[in-house]
Motif scaffolding. Structure first.
Motif, PDB file in Angstrom:
ATOM      1  N   MET A  17      -9.657 -18.842 -12.061  1.00 18.34           N
ATOM      2  CA  MET A  17      -8.197 -18.792 -11.926  1.00 18.34           C
ATOM      3  C   MET A  17      -7.744 -17.334 -11.764  1.00 18.34           C
ATOM      4  SD  MET A  17      -5.233 -20.264 -14.427  1.00 18.34           S
ATOM      5  CE  MET A  17      -5.438 -18.992 -15.656  1.00 18.34           C
ATOM      6  N   ILE A  18      -6.855 -17.110 -10.834  1.00 16.75           N
ATOM      7  CA  ILE A  18      -6.390 -15.745 -10.578  1.00 16.75           C
ATOM      8  C   ILE A  18      -5.559 -15.236 -11.751  1.00 16.75           C
ATOM      9  CG2 ILE A  18      -4.881 -14.337  -9.120  1.00 16.75           C
ATOM     10  CD1 ILE A  18      -5.803 -16.053  -6.760  1.00 16.75           C
ATOM     11  N   ASP A  19      -5.986 -14.109 -12.307  1.00 13.22           N
ATOM     12  CA  ASP A  19      -5.234 -13.491 -13.398  1.00 13.22           C
ATOM     13  C   ASP A  19      -5.011 -11.995 -13.169  1.00 13.22           C
ATOM     14  OD1 ASP A  19      -7.682 -12.267 -13.905  1.00 13.22           O
ATOM     15  OD2 ASP A  19      -8.047 -13.317 -15.792  1.00 13.22           O
ATOM     16  N   THR A  20      -5.413 -11.499 -11.977  1.00 13.38           N
ATOM     17  CA  THR A  20      -5.345 -10.067 -11.696  1.00 13.38           C
ATOM     18  C   THR A  20      -4.762  -9.830 -10.307  1.00 13.38           C
ATOM     19  OG1 THR A  20      -7.276  -9.632 -13.084  1.00 13.38           O
ATOM     20  CG2 THR A  20      -6.698  -7.958 -11.452  1.00 13.38           C
ATOM     21  N   ILE A  21      -3.810  -8.915 -10.223  1.00 16.62           N
ATOM     22  CA  ILE A  21      -3.158  -8.563  -8.963  1.00 16.62           C
ATOM     23  C   ILE A  21      -3.472  -7.109  -8.642  1.00 16.62           C
ATOM     24  CG2 ILE A  21      -1.005  -8.549  -7.663  1.00 16.62           C
ATOM     25  CD1 ILE A  21      -1.581 -11.269  -8.895  1.00 16.62           C
ATOM     26  N   ILE A  22      -4.020  -6.870  -7.439  1.00 20.18           N
ATOM     27  CA  ILE A  22      -4.253  -5.513  -6.959  1.00 20.18           C
ATOM     28  C   ILE A  22      -3.230  -5.230  -5.858  1.00 20.18           C
ATOM     29  CG2 ILE A  22      -5.897  -3.878  -6.004  1.00 20.18           C
ATOM     30  CD1 ILE A  22      -6.807  -4.986  -8.666  1.00 20.18           C
ATOM     31  N   PHE A  23      -2.329  -4.308  -6.113  1.00 19.86           N
ATOM     32  CA  PHE A  23      -1.284  -3.956  -5.155  1.00 19.86           C
ATOM     33  C   PHE A  23      -1.661  -2.699  -4.381  1.00 19.86           C
ATOM     34  CE2 PHE A  23       1.389  -6.102  -8.401  1.00 19.86           C
ATOM     35  CZ  PHE A  23       2.174  -6.925  -7.598  1.00 19.86           C
ATOM     36  N   ASP A  24      -1.336  -2.683  -3.088  1.00 20.71           N
ATOM     37  CA  ASP A  24      -1.196  -1.435  -2.348  1.00 20.71           C
ATOM     38  C   ASP A  24       0.084  -0.745  -2.830  1.00 20.71           C
ATOM     39  OD1 ASP A  24      -1.364   0.465  -0.094  1.00 20.71           O
ATOM     40  OD2 ASP A  24       0.271  -0.718   0.736  1.00 20.71           O
ATOM     41  N   MET A  25       0.269   0.522  -2.500  1.00 19.07           N
ATOM     42  CA  MET A  25       1.481   1.232  -2.918  1.00 19.07           C
ATOM     43  C   MET A  25       2.501   1.364  -1.787  1.00 19.07           C
ATOM     44  SD  MET A  25       1.991   4.898  -4.939  1.00 19.07           S
ATOM     45  CE  MET A  25       2.011   4.174  -6.595  1.00 19.07           C
ATOM     46  N   ASP A  26       2.227   2.252  -0.809  1.00 23.67           N
ATOM     47  CA  ASP A  26       3.205   2.532   0.250  1.00 23.67           C
ATOM     48  C   ASP A  26       3.428   1.290   1.115  1.00 23.67           C
ATOM     49  OD1 ASP A  26       2.162   5.004  -0.722  1.00 23.67           O
ATOM     50  OD2 ASP A  26       2.987   6.013   1.026  1.00 23.67           O
ATOM     51  N   GLY A  27       4.664   0.882   1.258  1.00 30.15           N
ATOM     52  CA  GLY A  27       4.975  -0.259   2.097  1.00 30.15           C
ATOM     53  C   GLY A  27       4.819  -1.589   1.392  1.00 30.15           C
ATOM     54  N   THR A  28       4.339  -1.572   0.157  1.00 29.84           N
ATOM     55  CA  THR A  28       4.134  -2.816  -0.599  1.00 29.84           C
ATOM     56  C   THR A  28       5.002  -2.842  -1.850  1.00 29.84           C
ATOM     57  OG1 THR A  28       1.877  -3.043   0.248  1.00 29.84           O
ATOM     58  CG2 THR A  28       2.434  -4.283  -1.740  1.00 29.84           C
ATOM     59  N   VAL A  29       4.811  -1.884  -2.740  1.00 29.25           N
ATOM     60  CA  VAL A  29       5.660  -1.825  -3.931  1.00 29.25           C
ATOM     61  C   VAL A  29       6.683  -0.702  -3.851  1.00 29.25           C
ATOM     62  CG1 VAL A  29       3.992  -2.962  -5.432  1.00 29.25           C
ATOM     63  CG2 VAL A  29       3.947  -0.463  -5.230  1.00 29.25           C
ATOM     64  N   LEU A  30       6.371   0.358  -3.098  1.00 28.59           N
ATOM     65  CA  LEU A  30       7.286   1.496  -2.982  1.00 28.59           C
ATOM     66  C   LEU A  30       7.661   1.768  -1.533  1.00 28.59           C
ATOM     67  CD1 LEU A  30       6.013   4.327  -5.377  1.00 28.59           C
ATOM     68  CD2 LEU A  30       8.007   2.852  -5.671  1.00 28.59           C
ATOM     69  N   ASN A  31       8.939   2.009  -1.304  1.00 31.56           N
ATOM     70  CA  ASN A  31       9.403   2.480   0.003  1.00 31.56           C
ATOM     71  C   ASN A  31       9.334   4.004  -0.010  1.00 31.56           C
ATOM     72  OD1 ASN A  31      10.595   3.053   2.410  1.00 31.56           O
ATOM     73  ND2 ASN A  31      12.401   1.785   2.083  1.00 31.56           N
ATOM     74  N   THR A  32       8.242   4.515   0.480  1.00 34.85           N
ATOM     75  CA  THR A  32       7.950   5.951   0.448  1.00 34.85           C
ATOM     76  C   THR A  32       8.181   6.633   1.786  1.00 34.85           C
ATOM     77  OG1 THR A  32       5.645   5.452   0.969  1.00 34.85           O
ATOM     78  CG2 THR A  32       6.201   5.673  -1.355  1.00 34.85           C
ATOM     79  N   LEU A  33       8.618   5.886   2.785  1.00 33.10           N
ATOM     80  CA  LEU A  33       8.573   6.372   4.157  1.00 33.10           C
ATOM     81  C   LEU A  33       9.445   7.604   4.388  1.00 33.10           C
ATOM     82  CD1 LEU A  33       7.138   5.703   6.766  1.00 33.10           C
ATOM     83  CD2 LEU A  33       9.035   4.178   7.375  1.00 33.10           C
ATOM     84  N   ASP A  34      10.638   7.648   3.801  1.00 31.22           N
ATOM     85  CA  ASP A  34      11.521   8.794   4.028  1.00 31.22           C
ATOM     86  C   ASP A  34      10.927  10.084   3.483  1.00 31.22           C
ATOM     87  OD1 ASP A  34      13.424   7.320   5.380  1.00 31.22           O
ATOM     88  OD2 ASP A  34      14.637   6.942   3.590  1.00 31.22           O
ATOM     89  N   ASP A  35      10.385  10.033   2.268  1.00 33.47           N
ATOM     90  CA  ASP A  35       9.804  11.246   1.678  1.00 33.47           C
ATOM     91  C   ASP A  35       8.536  11.679   2.411  1.00 33.47           C
ATOM     92  OD1 ASP A  35      11.797  11.552  -0.203  1.00 33.47           O
ATOM     93  OD2 ASP A  35      10.744  10.414  -1.755  1.00 33.47           O
ATOM     94  N   LEU A  36       7.727  10.725   2.844  1.00 28.34           N
ATOM     95  CA  LEU A  36       6.546  11.068   3.637  1.00 28.34           C
ATOM     96  C   LEU A  36       6.951  11.725   4.953  1.00 28.34           C
ATOM     97  CD1 LEU A  36       4.406   7.862   3.080  1.00 28.34           C
ATOM     98  CD2 LEU A  36       3.792  10.167   2.334  1.00 28.34           C
TER      99      LEU A  36
END
Length: 217
Positions: A1-20
């Motif tokens: 049973m799935i109990d673990t989530i692996i997230f990417d950062m940029d474009g997934t949890v954070l909108n980092t595009l302007d600062d980049l």
């Protein structure tokens, strides 16, 4: 049973595009090169800053010049990575609900490790206990190394984990790690492109992630 989530950062949890965009254009200006647009950087990012610089600089720019640019970018971005960056709408409620349901969470990114840890500490530390970025001794995505390290630190098995990201690099990372992948549609790539590289499970909004997870139980 799935109990673990692996997230990417940029474009997934954070909108980092302007600062980049600001930080890379700062470096380009230092080297007398023309700036690029936000939409261009949307396509350039996903494989780490060195690759983004290779795409942003004029054709024929040498590796030696790119290597000189990297520390200038790092210094500027470390100082400005929080100017406009923030979680996408719905991400914090999603993480809060996942945490309440007992999911373990990590973030893995091709961003510089110091920035990944700083941004995680700033926005997600109450929910995400492991954050890993690009650093010496660990291969960047789409190699599975950061995912394997995250699972080890979380004490999770890959059979119980799922990966969530927004790009072709994330889809390939999930495949290389032996994890199912949820591709989000609010990030740096659109659905047509993601379907063209084989992605088949999509979240239009963060709340869709909960529905997908329920369907997998």
């Amino acid at each position: 049973m799935i109990d673990t989530i692996i997230f990417d950062m940029d474009g997934t949890v954070l909108n980092t595009l302007d600062d980049l965009t600001v930080s890379v254009n700062y470096v380009l200006d230092k080297f007398g090169m023309p700036p690029r647009t936000v939409e261009e950087y949307r396509r350039f990012f996903g494989s780490g800053i060195k690759r983004a610089l290779e795409l942003a600089t004029p054709e024929g720019t040498s590796d030696e010049v790119i290597d000189r640019m990297l520390p200038i970018f790092k210094e500027h971005y470390d100082q400005h990575c929080l100017d406009k960056t923030g979680p996408y709408d719905g991400i914090l409620p999603l993480m809060k609900e996942l945490h309440a349901r007992g999911y373990k969470m990590a973030i893995v990114s091709n961003k510089i490790d110091s920035a990944v840890k700083e941004l995680n500490e700033r926005f997600f530390a109450q929910y995400v206990s492991v954050a890993i970025g690009e650093k010496e001794g660990i291969k960047r995505k789409p190699a599975p190394d950061t995912v394997i390290q995250a699972l080890k630190e979380l004490g999770s098995a890959k059979e119980d984990a799922i990966y969530i990201g927004d790009s072709e690099v994330d889809f390939q990372t999930a495949q290389n790690s032996g994890l199912p992948c949820i591709s989000v549609l609010w990030g740096f790539r659109d659905r047509d492109f993601l379907e063209s590289i084989g992605a088949d499970t999509f979240a239009k909004t963060p709340s869709d992630v909960l529905s997908i997870l329920e369907s997998l139980r």
